[in-house]
Design a protein around this motif. Structure first.
Motif, PDB file in Angstrom:
ATOM      1  N   VAL A 305       0.698  -1.155   0.003  1.00 12.24           N
ATOM      2  CA  VAL A 305      -0.014  -0.075  -0.021  1.00 12.24           C
ATOM      3  C   VAL A 305       0.897   1.178  -0.054  1.00 12.24           C
ATOM      4  CG1 VAL A 305      -2.183  -0.717   1.166  1.00 12.24           C
ATOM      5  CG2 VAL A 305      -0.195  -0.242   2.593  1.00 12.24           C
ATOM      6  N   THR A 306       0.523   2.362  -0.665  1.00 12.29           N
ATOM      7  CA  THR A 306       1.165   3.660  -0.607  1.00 12.29           C
ATOM      8  C   THR A 306       0.364   4.700  -0.107  1.00 12.29           C
ATOM      9  OG1 THR A 306       0.667   3.784  -2.941  1.00 12.29           O
ATOM     10  CG2 THR A 306       2.830   3.061  -2.544  1.00 12.29           C
ATOM     11  N   ALA A 307       0.887   5.664   0.596  1.00 11.92           N
ATOM     12  CA  ALA A 307       0.043   6.706   1.008  1.00 11.92           C
ATOM     13  C   ALA A 307       0.278   8.036   0.165  1.00 11.92           C
ATOM     14  CB  ALA A 307       0.312   7.182   2.501  1.00 11.92           C
ATOM     15  N   LEU A 308      -0.531   8.644  -0.306  1.00 11.34           N
ATOM     16  CA  LEU A 308      -0.346   9.575  -1.248  1.00 11.34           C
ATOM     17  C   LEU A 308      -0.385  11.158  -0.418  1.00 11.34           C
ATOM     18  CD1 LEU A 308      -2.767   8.869  -4.211  1.00 11.34           C
ATOM     19  CD2 LEU A 308      -0.184   8.423  -4.029  1.00 11.34           C
ATOM     20  N   LYS A 309      -0.593  10.882   0.786  1.00 15.44           N
ATOM     21  CA  LYS A 309      -0.792  12.037   1.775  1.00 15.44           C
ATOM     22  C   LYS A 309      -0.121  11.685   2.943  1.00 15.44           C
ATOM     23  CE  LYS A 309      -5.080  12.795   1.801  1.00 15.44           C
ATOM     24  NZ  LYS A 309      -6.369  13.211   1.989  1.00 15.44           N
ATOM     25  N   PRO A 310       0.432  12.697   3.690  1.00 10.22           N
ATOM     26  CA  PRO A 310       0.876  12.150   5.285  1.00 10.22           C
ATOM     27  C   PRO A 310       0.091  11.538   5.917  1.00 10.22           C
ATOM     28  CG  PRO A 310       1.571  14.442   4.655  1.00 10.22           C
ATOM     29  CD  PRO A 310       0.794  13.925   3.562  1.00 10.22           C
ATOM     30  N   VAL A 311       0.313  10.400   6.386  1.00  9.58           N
ATOM     31  CA  VAL A 311      -0.449   9.902   7.379  1.00  9.58           C
ATOM     32  C   VAL A 311      -0.708  10.725   8.706  1.00  9.58           C
ATOM     33  CG1 VAL A 311      -1.098   7.651   8.776  1.00  9.58           C
ATOM     34  CG2 VAL A 311       0.050   7.601   6.569  1.00  9.58           C
ATOM     35  N   PRO A 312      -1.723  10.948   9.176  1.00 10.67           N
ATOM     36  CA  PRO A 312      -2.043  11.531  10.455  1.00 10.67           C
ATOM     37  C   PRO A 312      -1.589  10.933  11.587  1.00 10.67           C
ATOM     38  CG  PRO A 312      -4.307  11.569   9.426  1.00 10.67           C
ATOM     39  CD  PRO A 312      -3.450  10.770   8.627  1.00 10.67           C
ATOM     40  N   SER A 313      -1.088  11.585  12.646  1.00  5.66           N
ATOM     41  CA  SER A 313      -0.414  10.742  13.925  1.00  5.66           C
ATOM     42  C   SER A 313      -1.660  10.052  14.401  1.00  5.66           C
ATOM     43  CB  SER A 313       0.310  11.961  14.566  1.00  5.66           C
ATOM     44  OG  SER A 313      -0.509  12.996  15.216  1.00  5.66           O
ATOM     45  N   GLU A 314      -2.674  10.691  14.685  1.00  8.23           N
ATOM     46  CA  GLU A 314      -3.706   9.746  15.212  1.00  8.23           C
ATOM     47  C   GLU A 314      -3.863   8.368  14.622  1.00  8.23           C
ATOM     48  OE1 GLU A 314      -5.998  12.575  13.766  1.00  8.23           O
ATOM     49  OE2 GLU A 314      -4.012  13.383  14.475  1.00  8.23           O
ATOM     50  N   ALA A 315      -3.800   8.488  13.343  1.00  7.09           N
ATOM     51  CA  ALA A 315      -4.010   7.053  12.431  1.00  7.09           C
ATOM     52  C   ALA A 315      -2.730   6.277  12.878  1.00  7.09           C
ATOM     53  CB  ALA A 315      -3.855   7.283  11.159  1.00  7.09           C
ATOM     54  N   LYS A 316      -1.732   6.860  12.850  1.00  9.48           N
ATOM     55  CA  LYS A 316      -0.400   6.056  13.230  1.00  9.48           C
ATOM     56  C   LYS A 316      -0.477   5.416  14.602  1.00  9.48           C
ATOM     57  CE  LYS A 316       3.022   8.725  10.672  1.00  9.48           C
ATOM     58  NZ  LYS A 316       3.790   9.842  10.821  1.00  9.48           N
ATOM     59  N   GLN A 317      -1.342   6.063  15.429  1.00  7.44           N
ATOM     60  CA  GLN A 317      -1.320   5.511  16.953  1.00  7.44           C
ATOM     61  C   GLN A 317      -2.526   4.494  17.039  1.00  7.44           C
ATOM     62  OE1 GLN A 317      -1.530   9.096  19.230  1.00  7.44           O
ATOM     63  NE2 GLN A 317      -0.029   9.804  18.081  1.00  7.44           N
ATOM     64  N   ASP A 318      -3.387   4.107  16.076  1.00  5.04           N
ATOM     65  CA  ASP A 318      -4.225   3.264  16.090  1.00  5.04           C
ATOM     66  C   ASP A 318      -3.883   1.805  15.328  1.00  5.04           C
ATOM     67  OD1 ASP A 318      -6.641   1.610  15.536  1.00  5.04           O
ATOM     68  OD2 ASP A 318      -7.573   3.184  14.814  1.00  5.04           O
ATOM     69  N   ILE A 319      -3.761   0.814  16.379  1.00 10.86           N
ATOM     70  CA  ILE A 319      -3.298  -0.481  16.303  1.00 10.86           C
ATOM     71  C   ILE A 319      -3.986  -1.269  14.965  1.00 10.86           C
ATOM     72  CG2 ILE A 319      -4.361  -1.705  18.159  1.00 10.86           C
ATOM     73  CD1 ILE A 319      -1.053  -2.922  16.567  1.00 10.86           C
ATOM     74  N   ASP A 320      -5.210  -0.927  14.937  1.00 11.17           N
ATOM     75  CA  ASP A 320      -6.022  -1.596  13.949  1.00 11.17           C
ATOM     76  C   ASP A 320      -5.829  -1.066  12.478  1.00 11.17           C
ATOM     77  OD1 ASP A 320      -7.503  -2.569  16.138  1.00 11.17           O
ATOM     78  OD2 ASP A 320      -9.252  -1.518  16.132  1.00 11.17           O
ATOM     79  N   LEU A 321      -5.335   0.173  12.532  1.00 10.47           N
ATOM     80  CA  LEU A 321      -4.841   0.516  11.327  1.00 10.47           C
ATOM     81  C   LEU A 321      -3.578  -0.239  10.875  1.00 10.47           C
ATOM     82  CD1 LEU A 321      -6.090   4.261  11.203  1.00 10.47           C
ATOM     83  CD2 LEU A 321      -7.116   2.281  10.238  1.00 10.47           C
ATOM     84  N   TRP A 322      -2.576  -0.484  11.784  1.00 12.51           N
ATOM     85  CA  TRP A 322      -1.466  -1.214  11.482  1.00 12.51           C
ATOM     86  C   TRP A 322      -1.728  -2.448  10.986  1.00 12.51           C
ATOM     87  CZ3 TRP A 322       3.497   0.671  11.160  1.00 12.51           C
ATOM     88  CH2 TRP A 322       3.791   1.955  11.839  1.00 12.51           C
ATOM     89  N   THR A 323      -2.482  -3.417  11.787  1.00 12.79           N
ATOM     90  CA  THR A 323      -2.710  -4.855  11.455  1.00 12.79           C
ATOM     91  C   THR A 323      -3.557  -5.040  10.409  1.00 12.79           C
ATOM     92  OG1 THR A 323      -4.276  -4.961  13.263  1.00 12.79           O
ATOM     93  CG2 THR A 323      -1.822  -5.500  13.796  1.00 12.79           C
ATOM     94  N   HIS A 324      -4.484  -4.116  10.149  1.00  9.62           N
ATOM     95  CA  HIS A 324      -5.639  -4.553   9.228  1.00  9.62           C
ATOM     96  C   HIS A 324      -5.373  -4.048   7.853  1.00  9.62           C
ATOM     97  CE1 HIS A 324      -8.729  -4.946  12.646  1.00  9.62           C
ATOM     98  NE2 HIS A 324      -7.783  -6.050  12.538  1.00  9.62           N
TER      99      HIS A 324
END
Ligand SMILES: C[S@@+](CC[C@H](N)C(=O)[O-])C[C@H]1O[C@@H](n2cnc3c(N)ncnc32)[C@H](O)[C@@H]1O
Length: 324
Positions: A305-324
């Motif tokens: 997966v690639t991100a076209l915009k910087p990932v917000p820090s709240e998203a980086k702190q959400d484990i579900d978004l890391w593993t899913h």
């Protein structure tokens, strides 16, 4: 000690992987230290060593004290004598009274500030780092399910459907054992960037149940070599069983981390990876490893997966978004 404690809380809390009450409230944790010095007797009770004696009772009593601060060190006179705090610490004298007597005390109130410095936290990511360990544990839980319970349903495509979406040629997967295909969790198709050539050395980073490694083995043939590197034990087990079933002697599944690939320098002609790099908190570390194992002029074929915009820090702190 208080500064180190505060930093650890930030490090763990900033990647709040777990939603349980204890982990959600991690920033509320405080450190209280009660110290006494004296004699103790070690007794063996039911296979455990138990410390007993009047001084042990004293320090236990001191846990219930009249101090109203959130964080402190409370020492008895004996502790202050044997473990003296420097005069600059500004210990405040006081006393605590219990049925067993009155104790002169010395109270230290820490003054420290631990700022949330995301750059510093990211920089400190390493194999021995607590936050990385928590993240890896969560990822391993998720991918153990993909290996052992593939029909459970995931927030990403898996199995034959994922292979079709990512345009894997039917002739690549026809010969693959169904146990491997059902646990395929790729996000793209590293072979769409080019076929591998007979005799080539290939490293598959985050090889999962082994689909891409087995396809690579077919492309490089018996004169080639494929090393799959994977950290989730259940995935490795599946991949190794398939390698045995298929008699693909040119494939080796190595247990390891993408951040420290168990592969010699300049060994690979091609590094492939499918859906793994997005799970790395420090992507430049992994890319550095990939370049280290690639020979000069080697190829890197990553599907992710690639991100076209910087990932917000709240998203980086959400484990579900890391593993899913
Ligand atoms: C999305 S799955 C893809 C697996 C495989 N490439 C495929 O296409 O089916 C990501 C895999 O990367 C592995 N992984 C995650 N972090 C890793 C790390 N730090 N080192 C090694 N493997 C890792 C996971 O255990 C999981 O098997």
């Amino acid at each position: 000690m208080f500064t180190a404690f505060g930093r650890s809380l930030i490090e763990i809390g900033s990647y709040s992987m777990c939603r349980c009450q204890a982990c959600s409230n991690i920033f509320e944790l405080k450190l209280k230290v009660v110290a006494h010095s004296g004699e103790g007797l070690l007794n063996e009770v039911g296979g455990f060593s138990i410390l007993s004696g009047i001084d042990t009772i004293t320090v236990h009593r001191l846990l219930k004290n009249s101090v109203t601060l959130d964080e402190y060190v409370l020492m008895t006179e004996a502790a202050q004598r044997d473990l003296p705090f420097p005069a600059q610490a500004g210990m405040v004298e006081g006393s605590e009274t219990y049925a067993i007597g009155t104790f002169k005390t010395f109270l230290y109130r820490p003054e420290y500030s631990t700022e949330f410095d995301e750059a510093a936290i990211r920089e400190s990511f390493s194999d021995s780092n607590v936050a990385v360990k928590i993240l890896r544990d969560e990822i391993q839980n998720e991918y153990t399910d993909v290996a052992c319970d593939p029909s459970k349903g995931f927030h990403f495509n898996t199995g034959r459907r994922a292979s079709e979406i990512n345009e894997y040629a039917p002739e690549w997967i026809d010969f693959i054992p169904s146990e491997v295909l059902e646990s395929f969790a790729g996000m793209g198709n590293p072979f769409s960037l080019g076929s591998l050539q007979p005799g080539e050395h290939v490293v598959d980073v985050g090889s999962g149940a082994g689909l891409d490694s087995l396809i690579a083995a077919q492309m490089v043939g018996v004169d080639g070599n494929v090393i799959g590197v994977e950290m989730t034990a259940a995935m490795i087990e599946k991949a190794r069983a398939a390698v045995d079933t298929m008699g693909s002697g040119q494939v080796e599944c190595r247990e390891g981390f993408m951040e420290s690939l168990p592969v010699p320098n300049d060994w690979a002609d091609v590094v492939i990876s499918n859906g793994c790099l997005n799970l790395a908190p420090d992507k430049s570390l992994v890319l550095g490893e990939m370049f280290r194992v690639l020979r000069p002029g080697g190829r890197l074929q990553i599907a992710d997966v690639t991100a076209l915009k910087p990932v917000p820090s709240e998203a980086k702190q959400d484990i579900d978004l890391w593993t899913h």
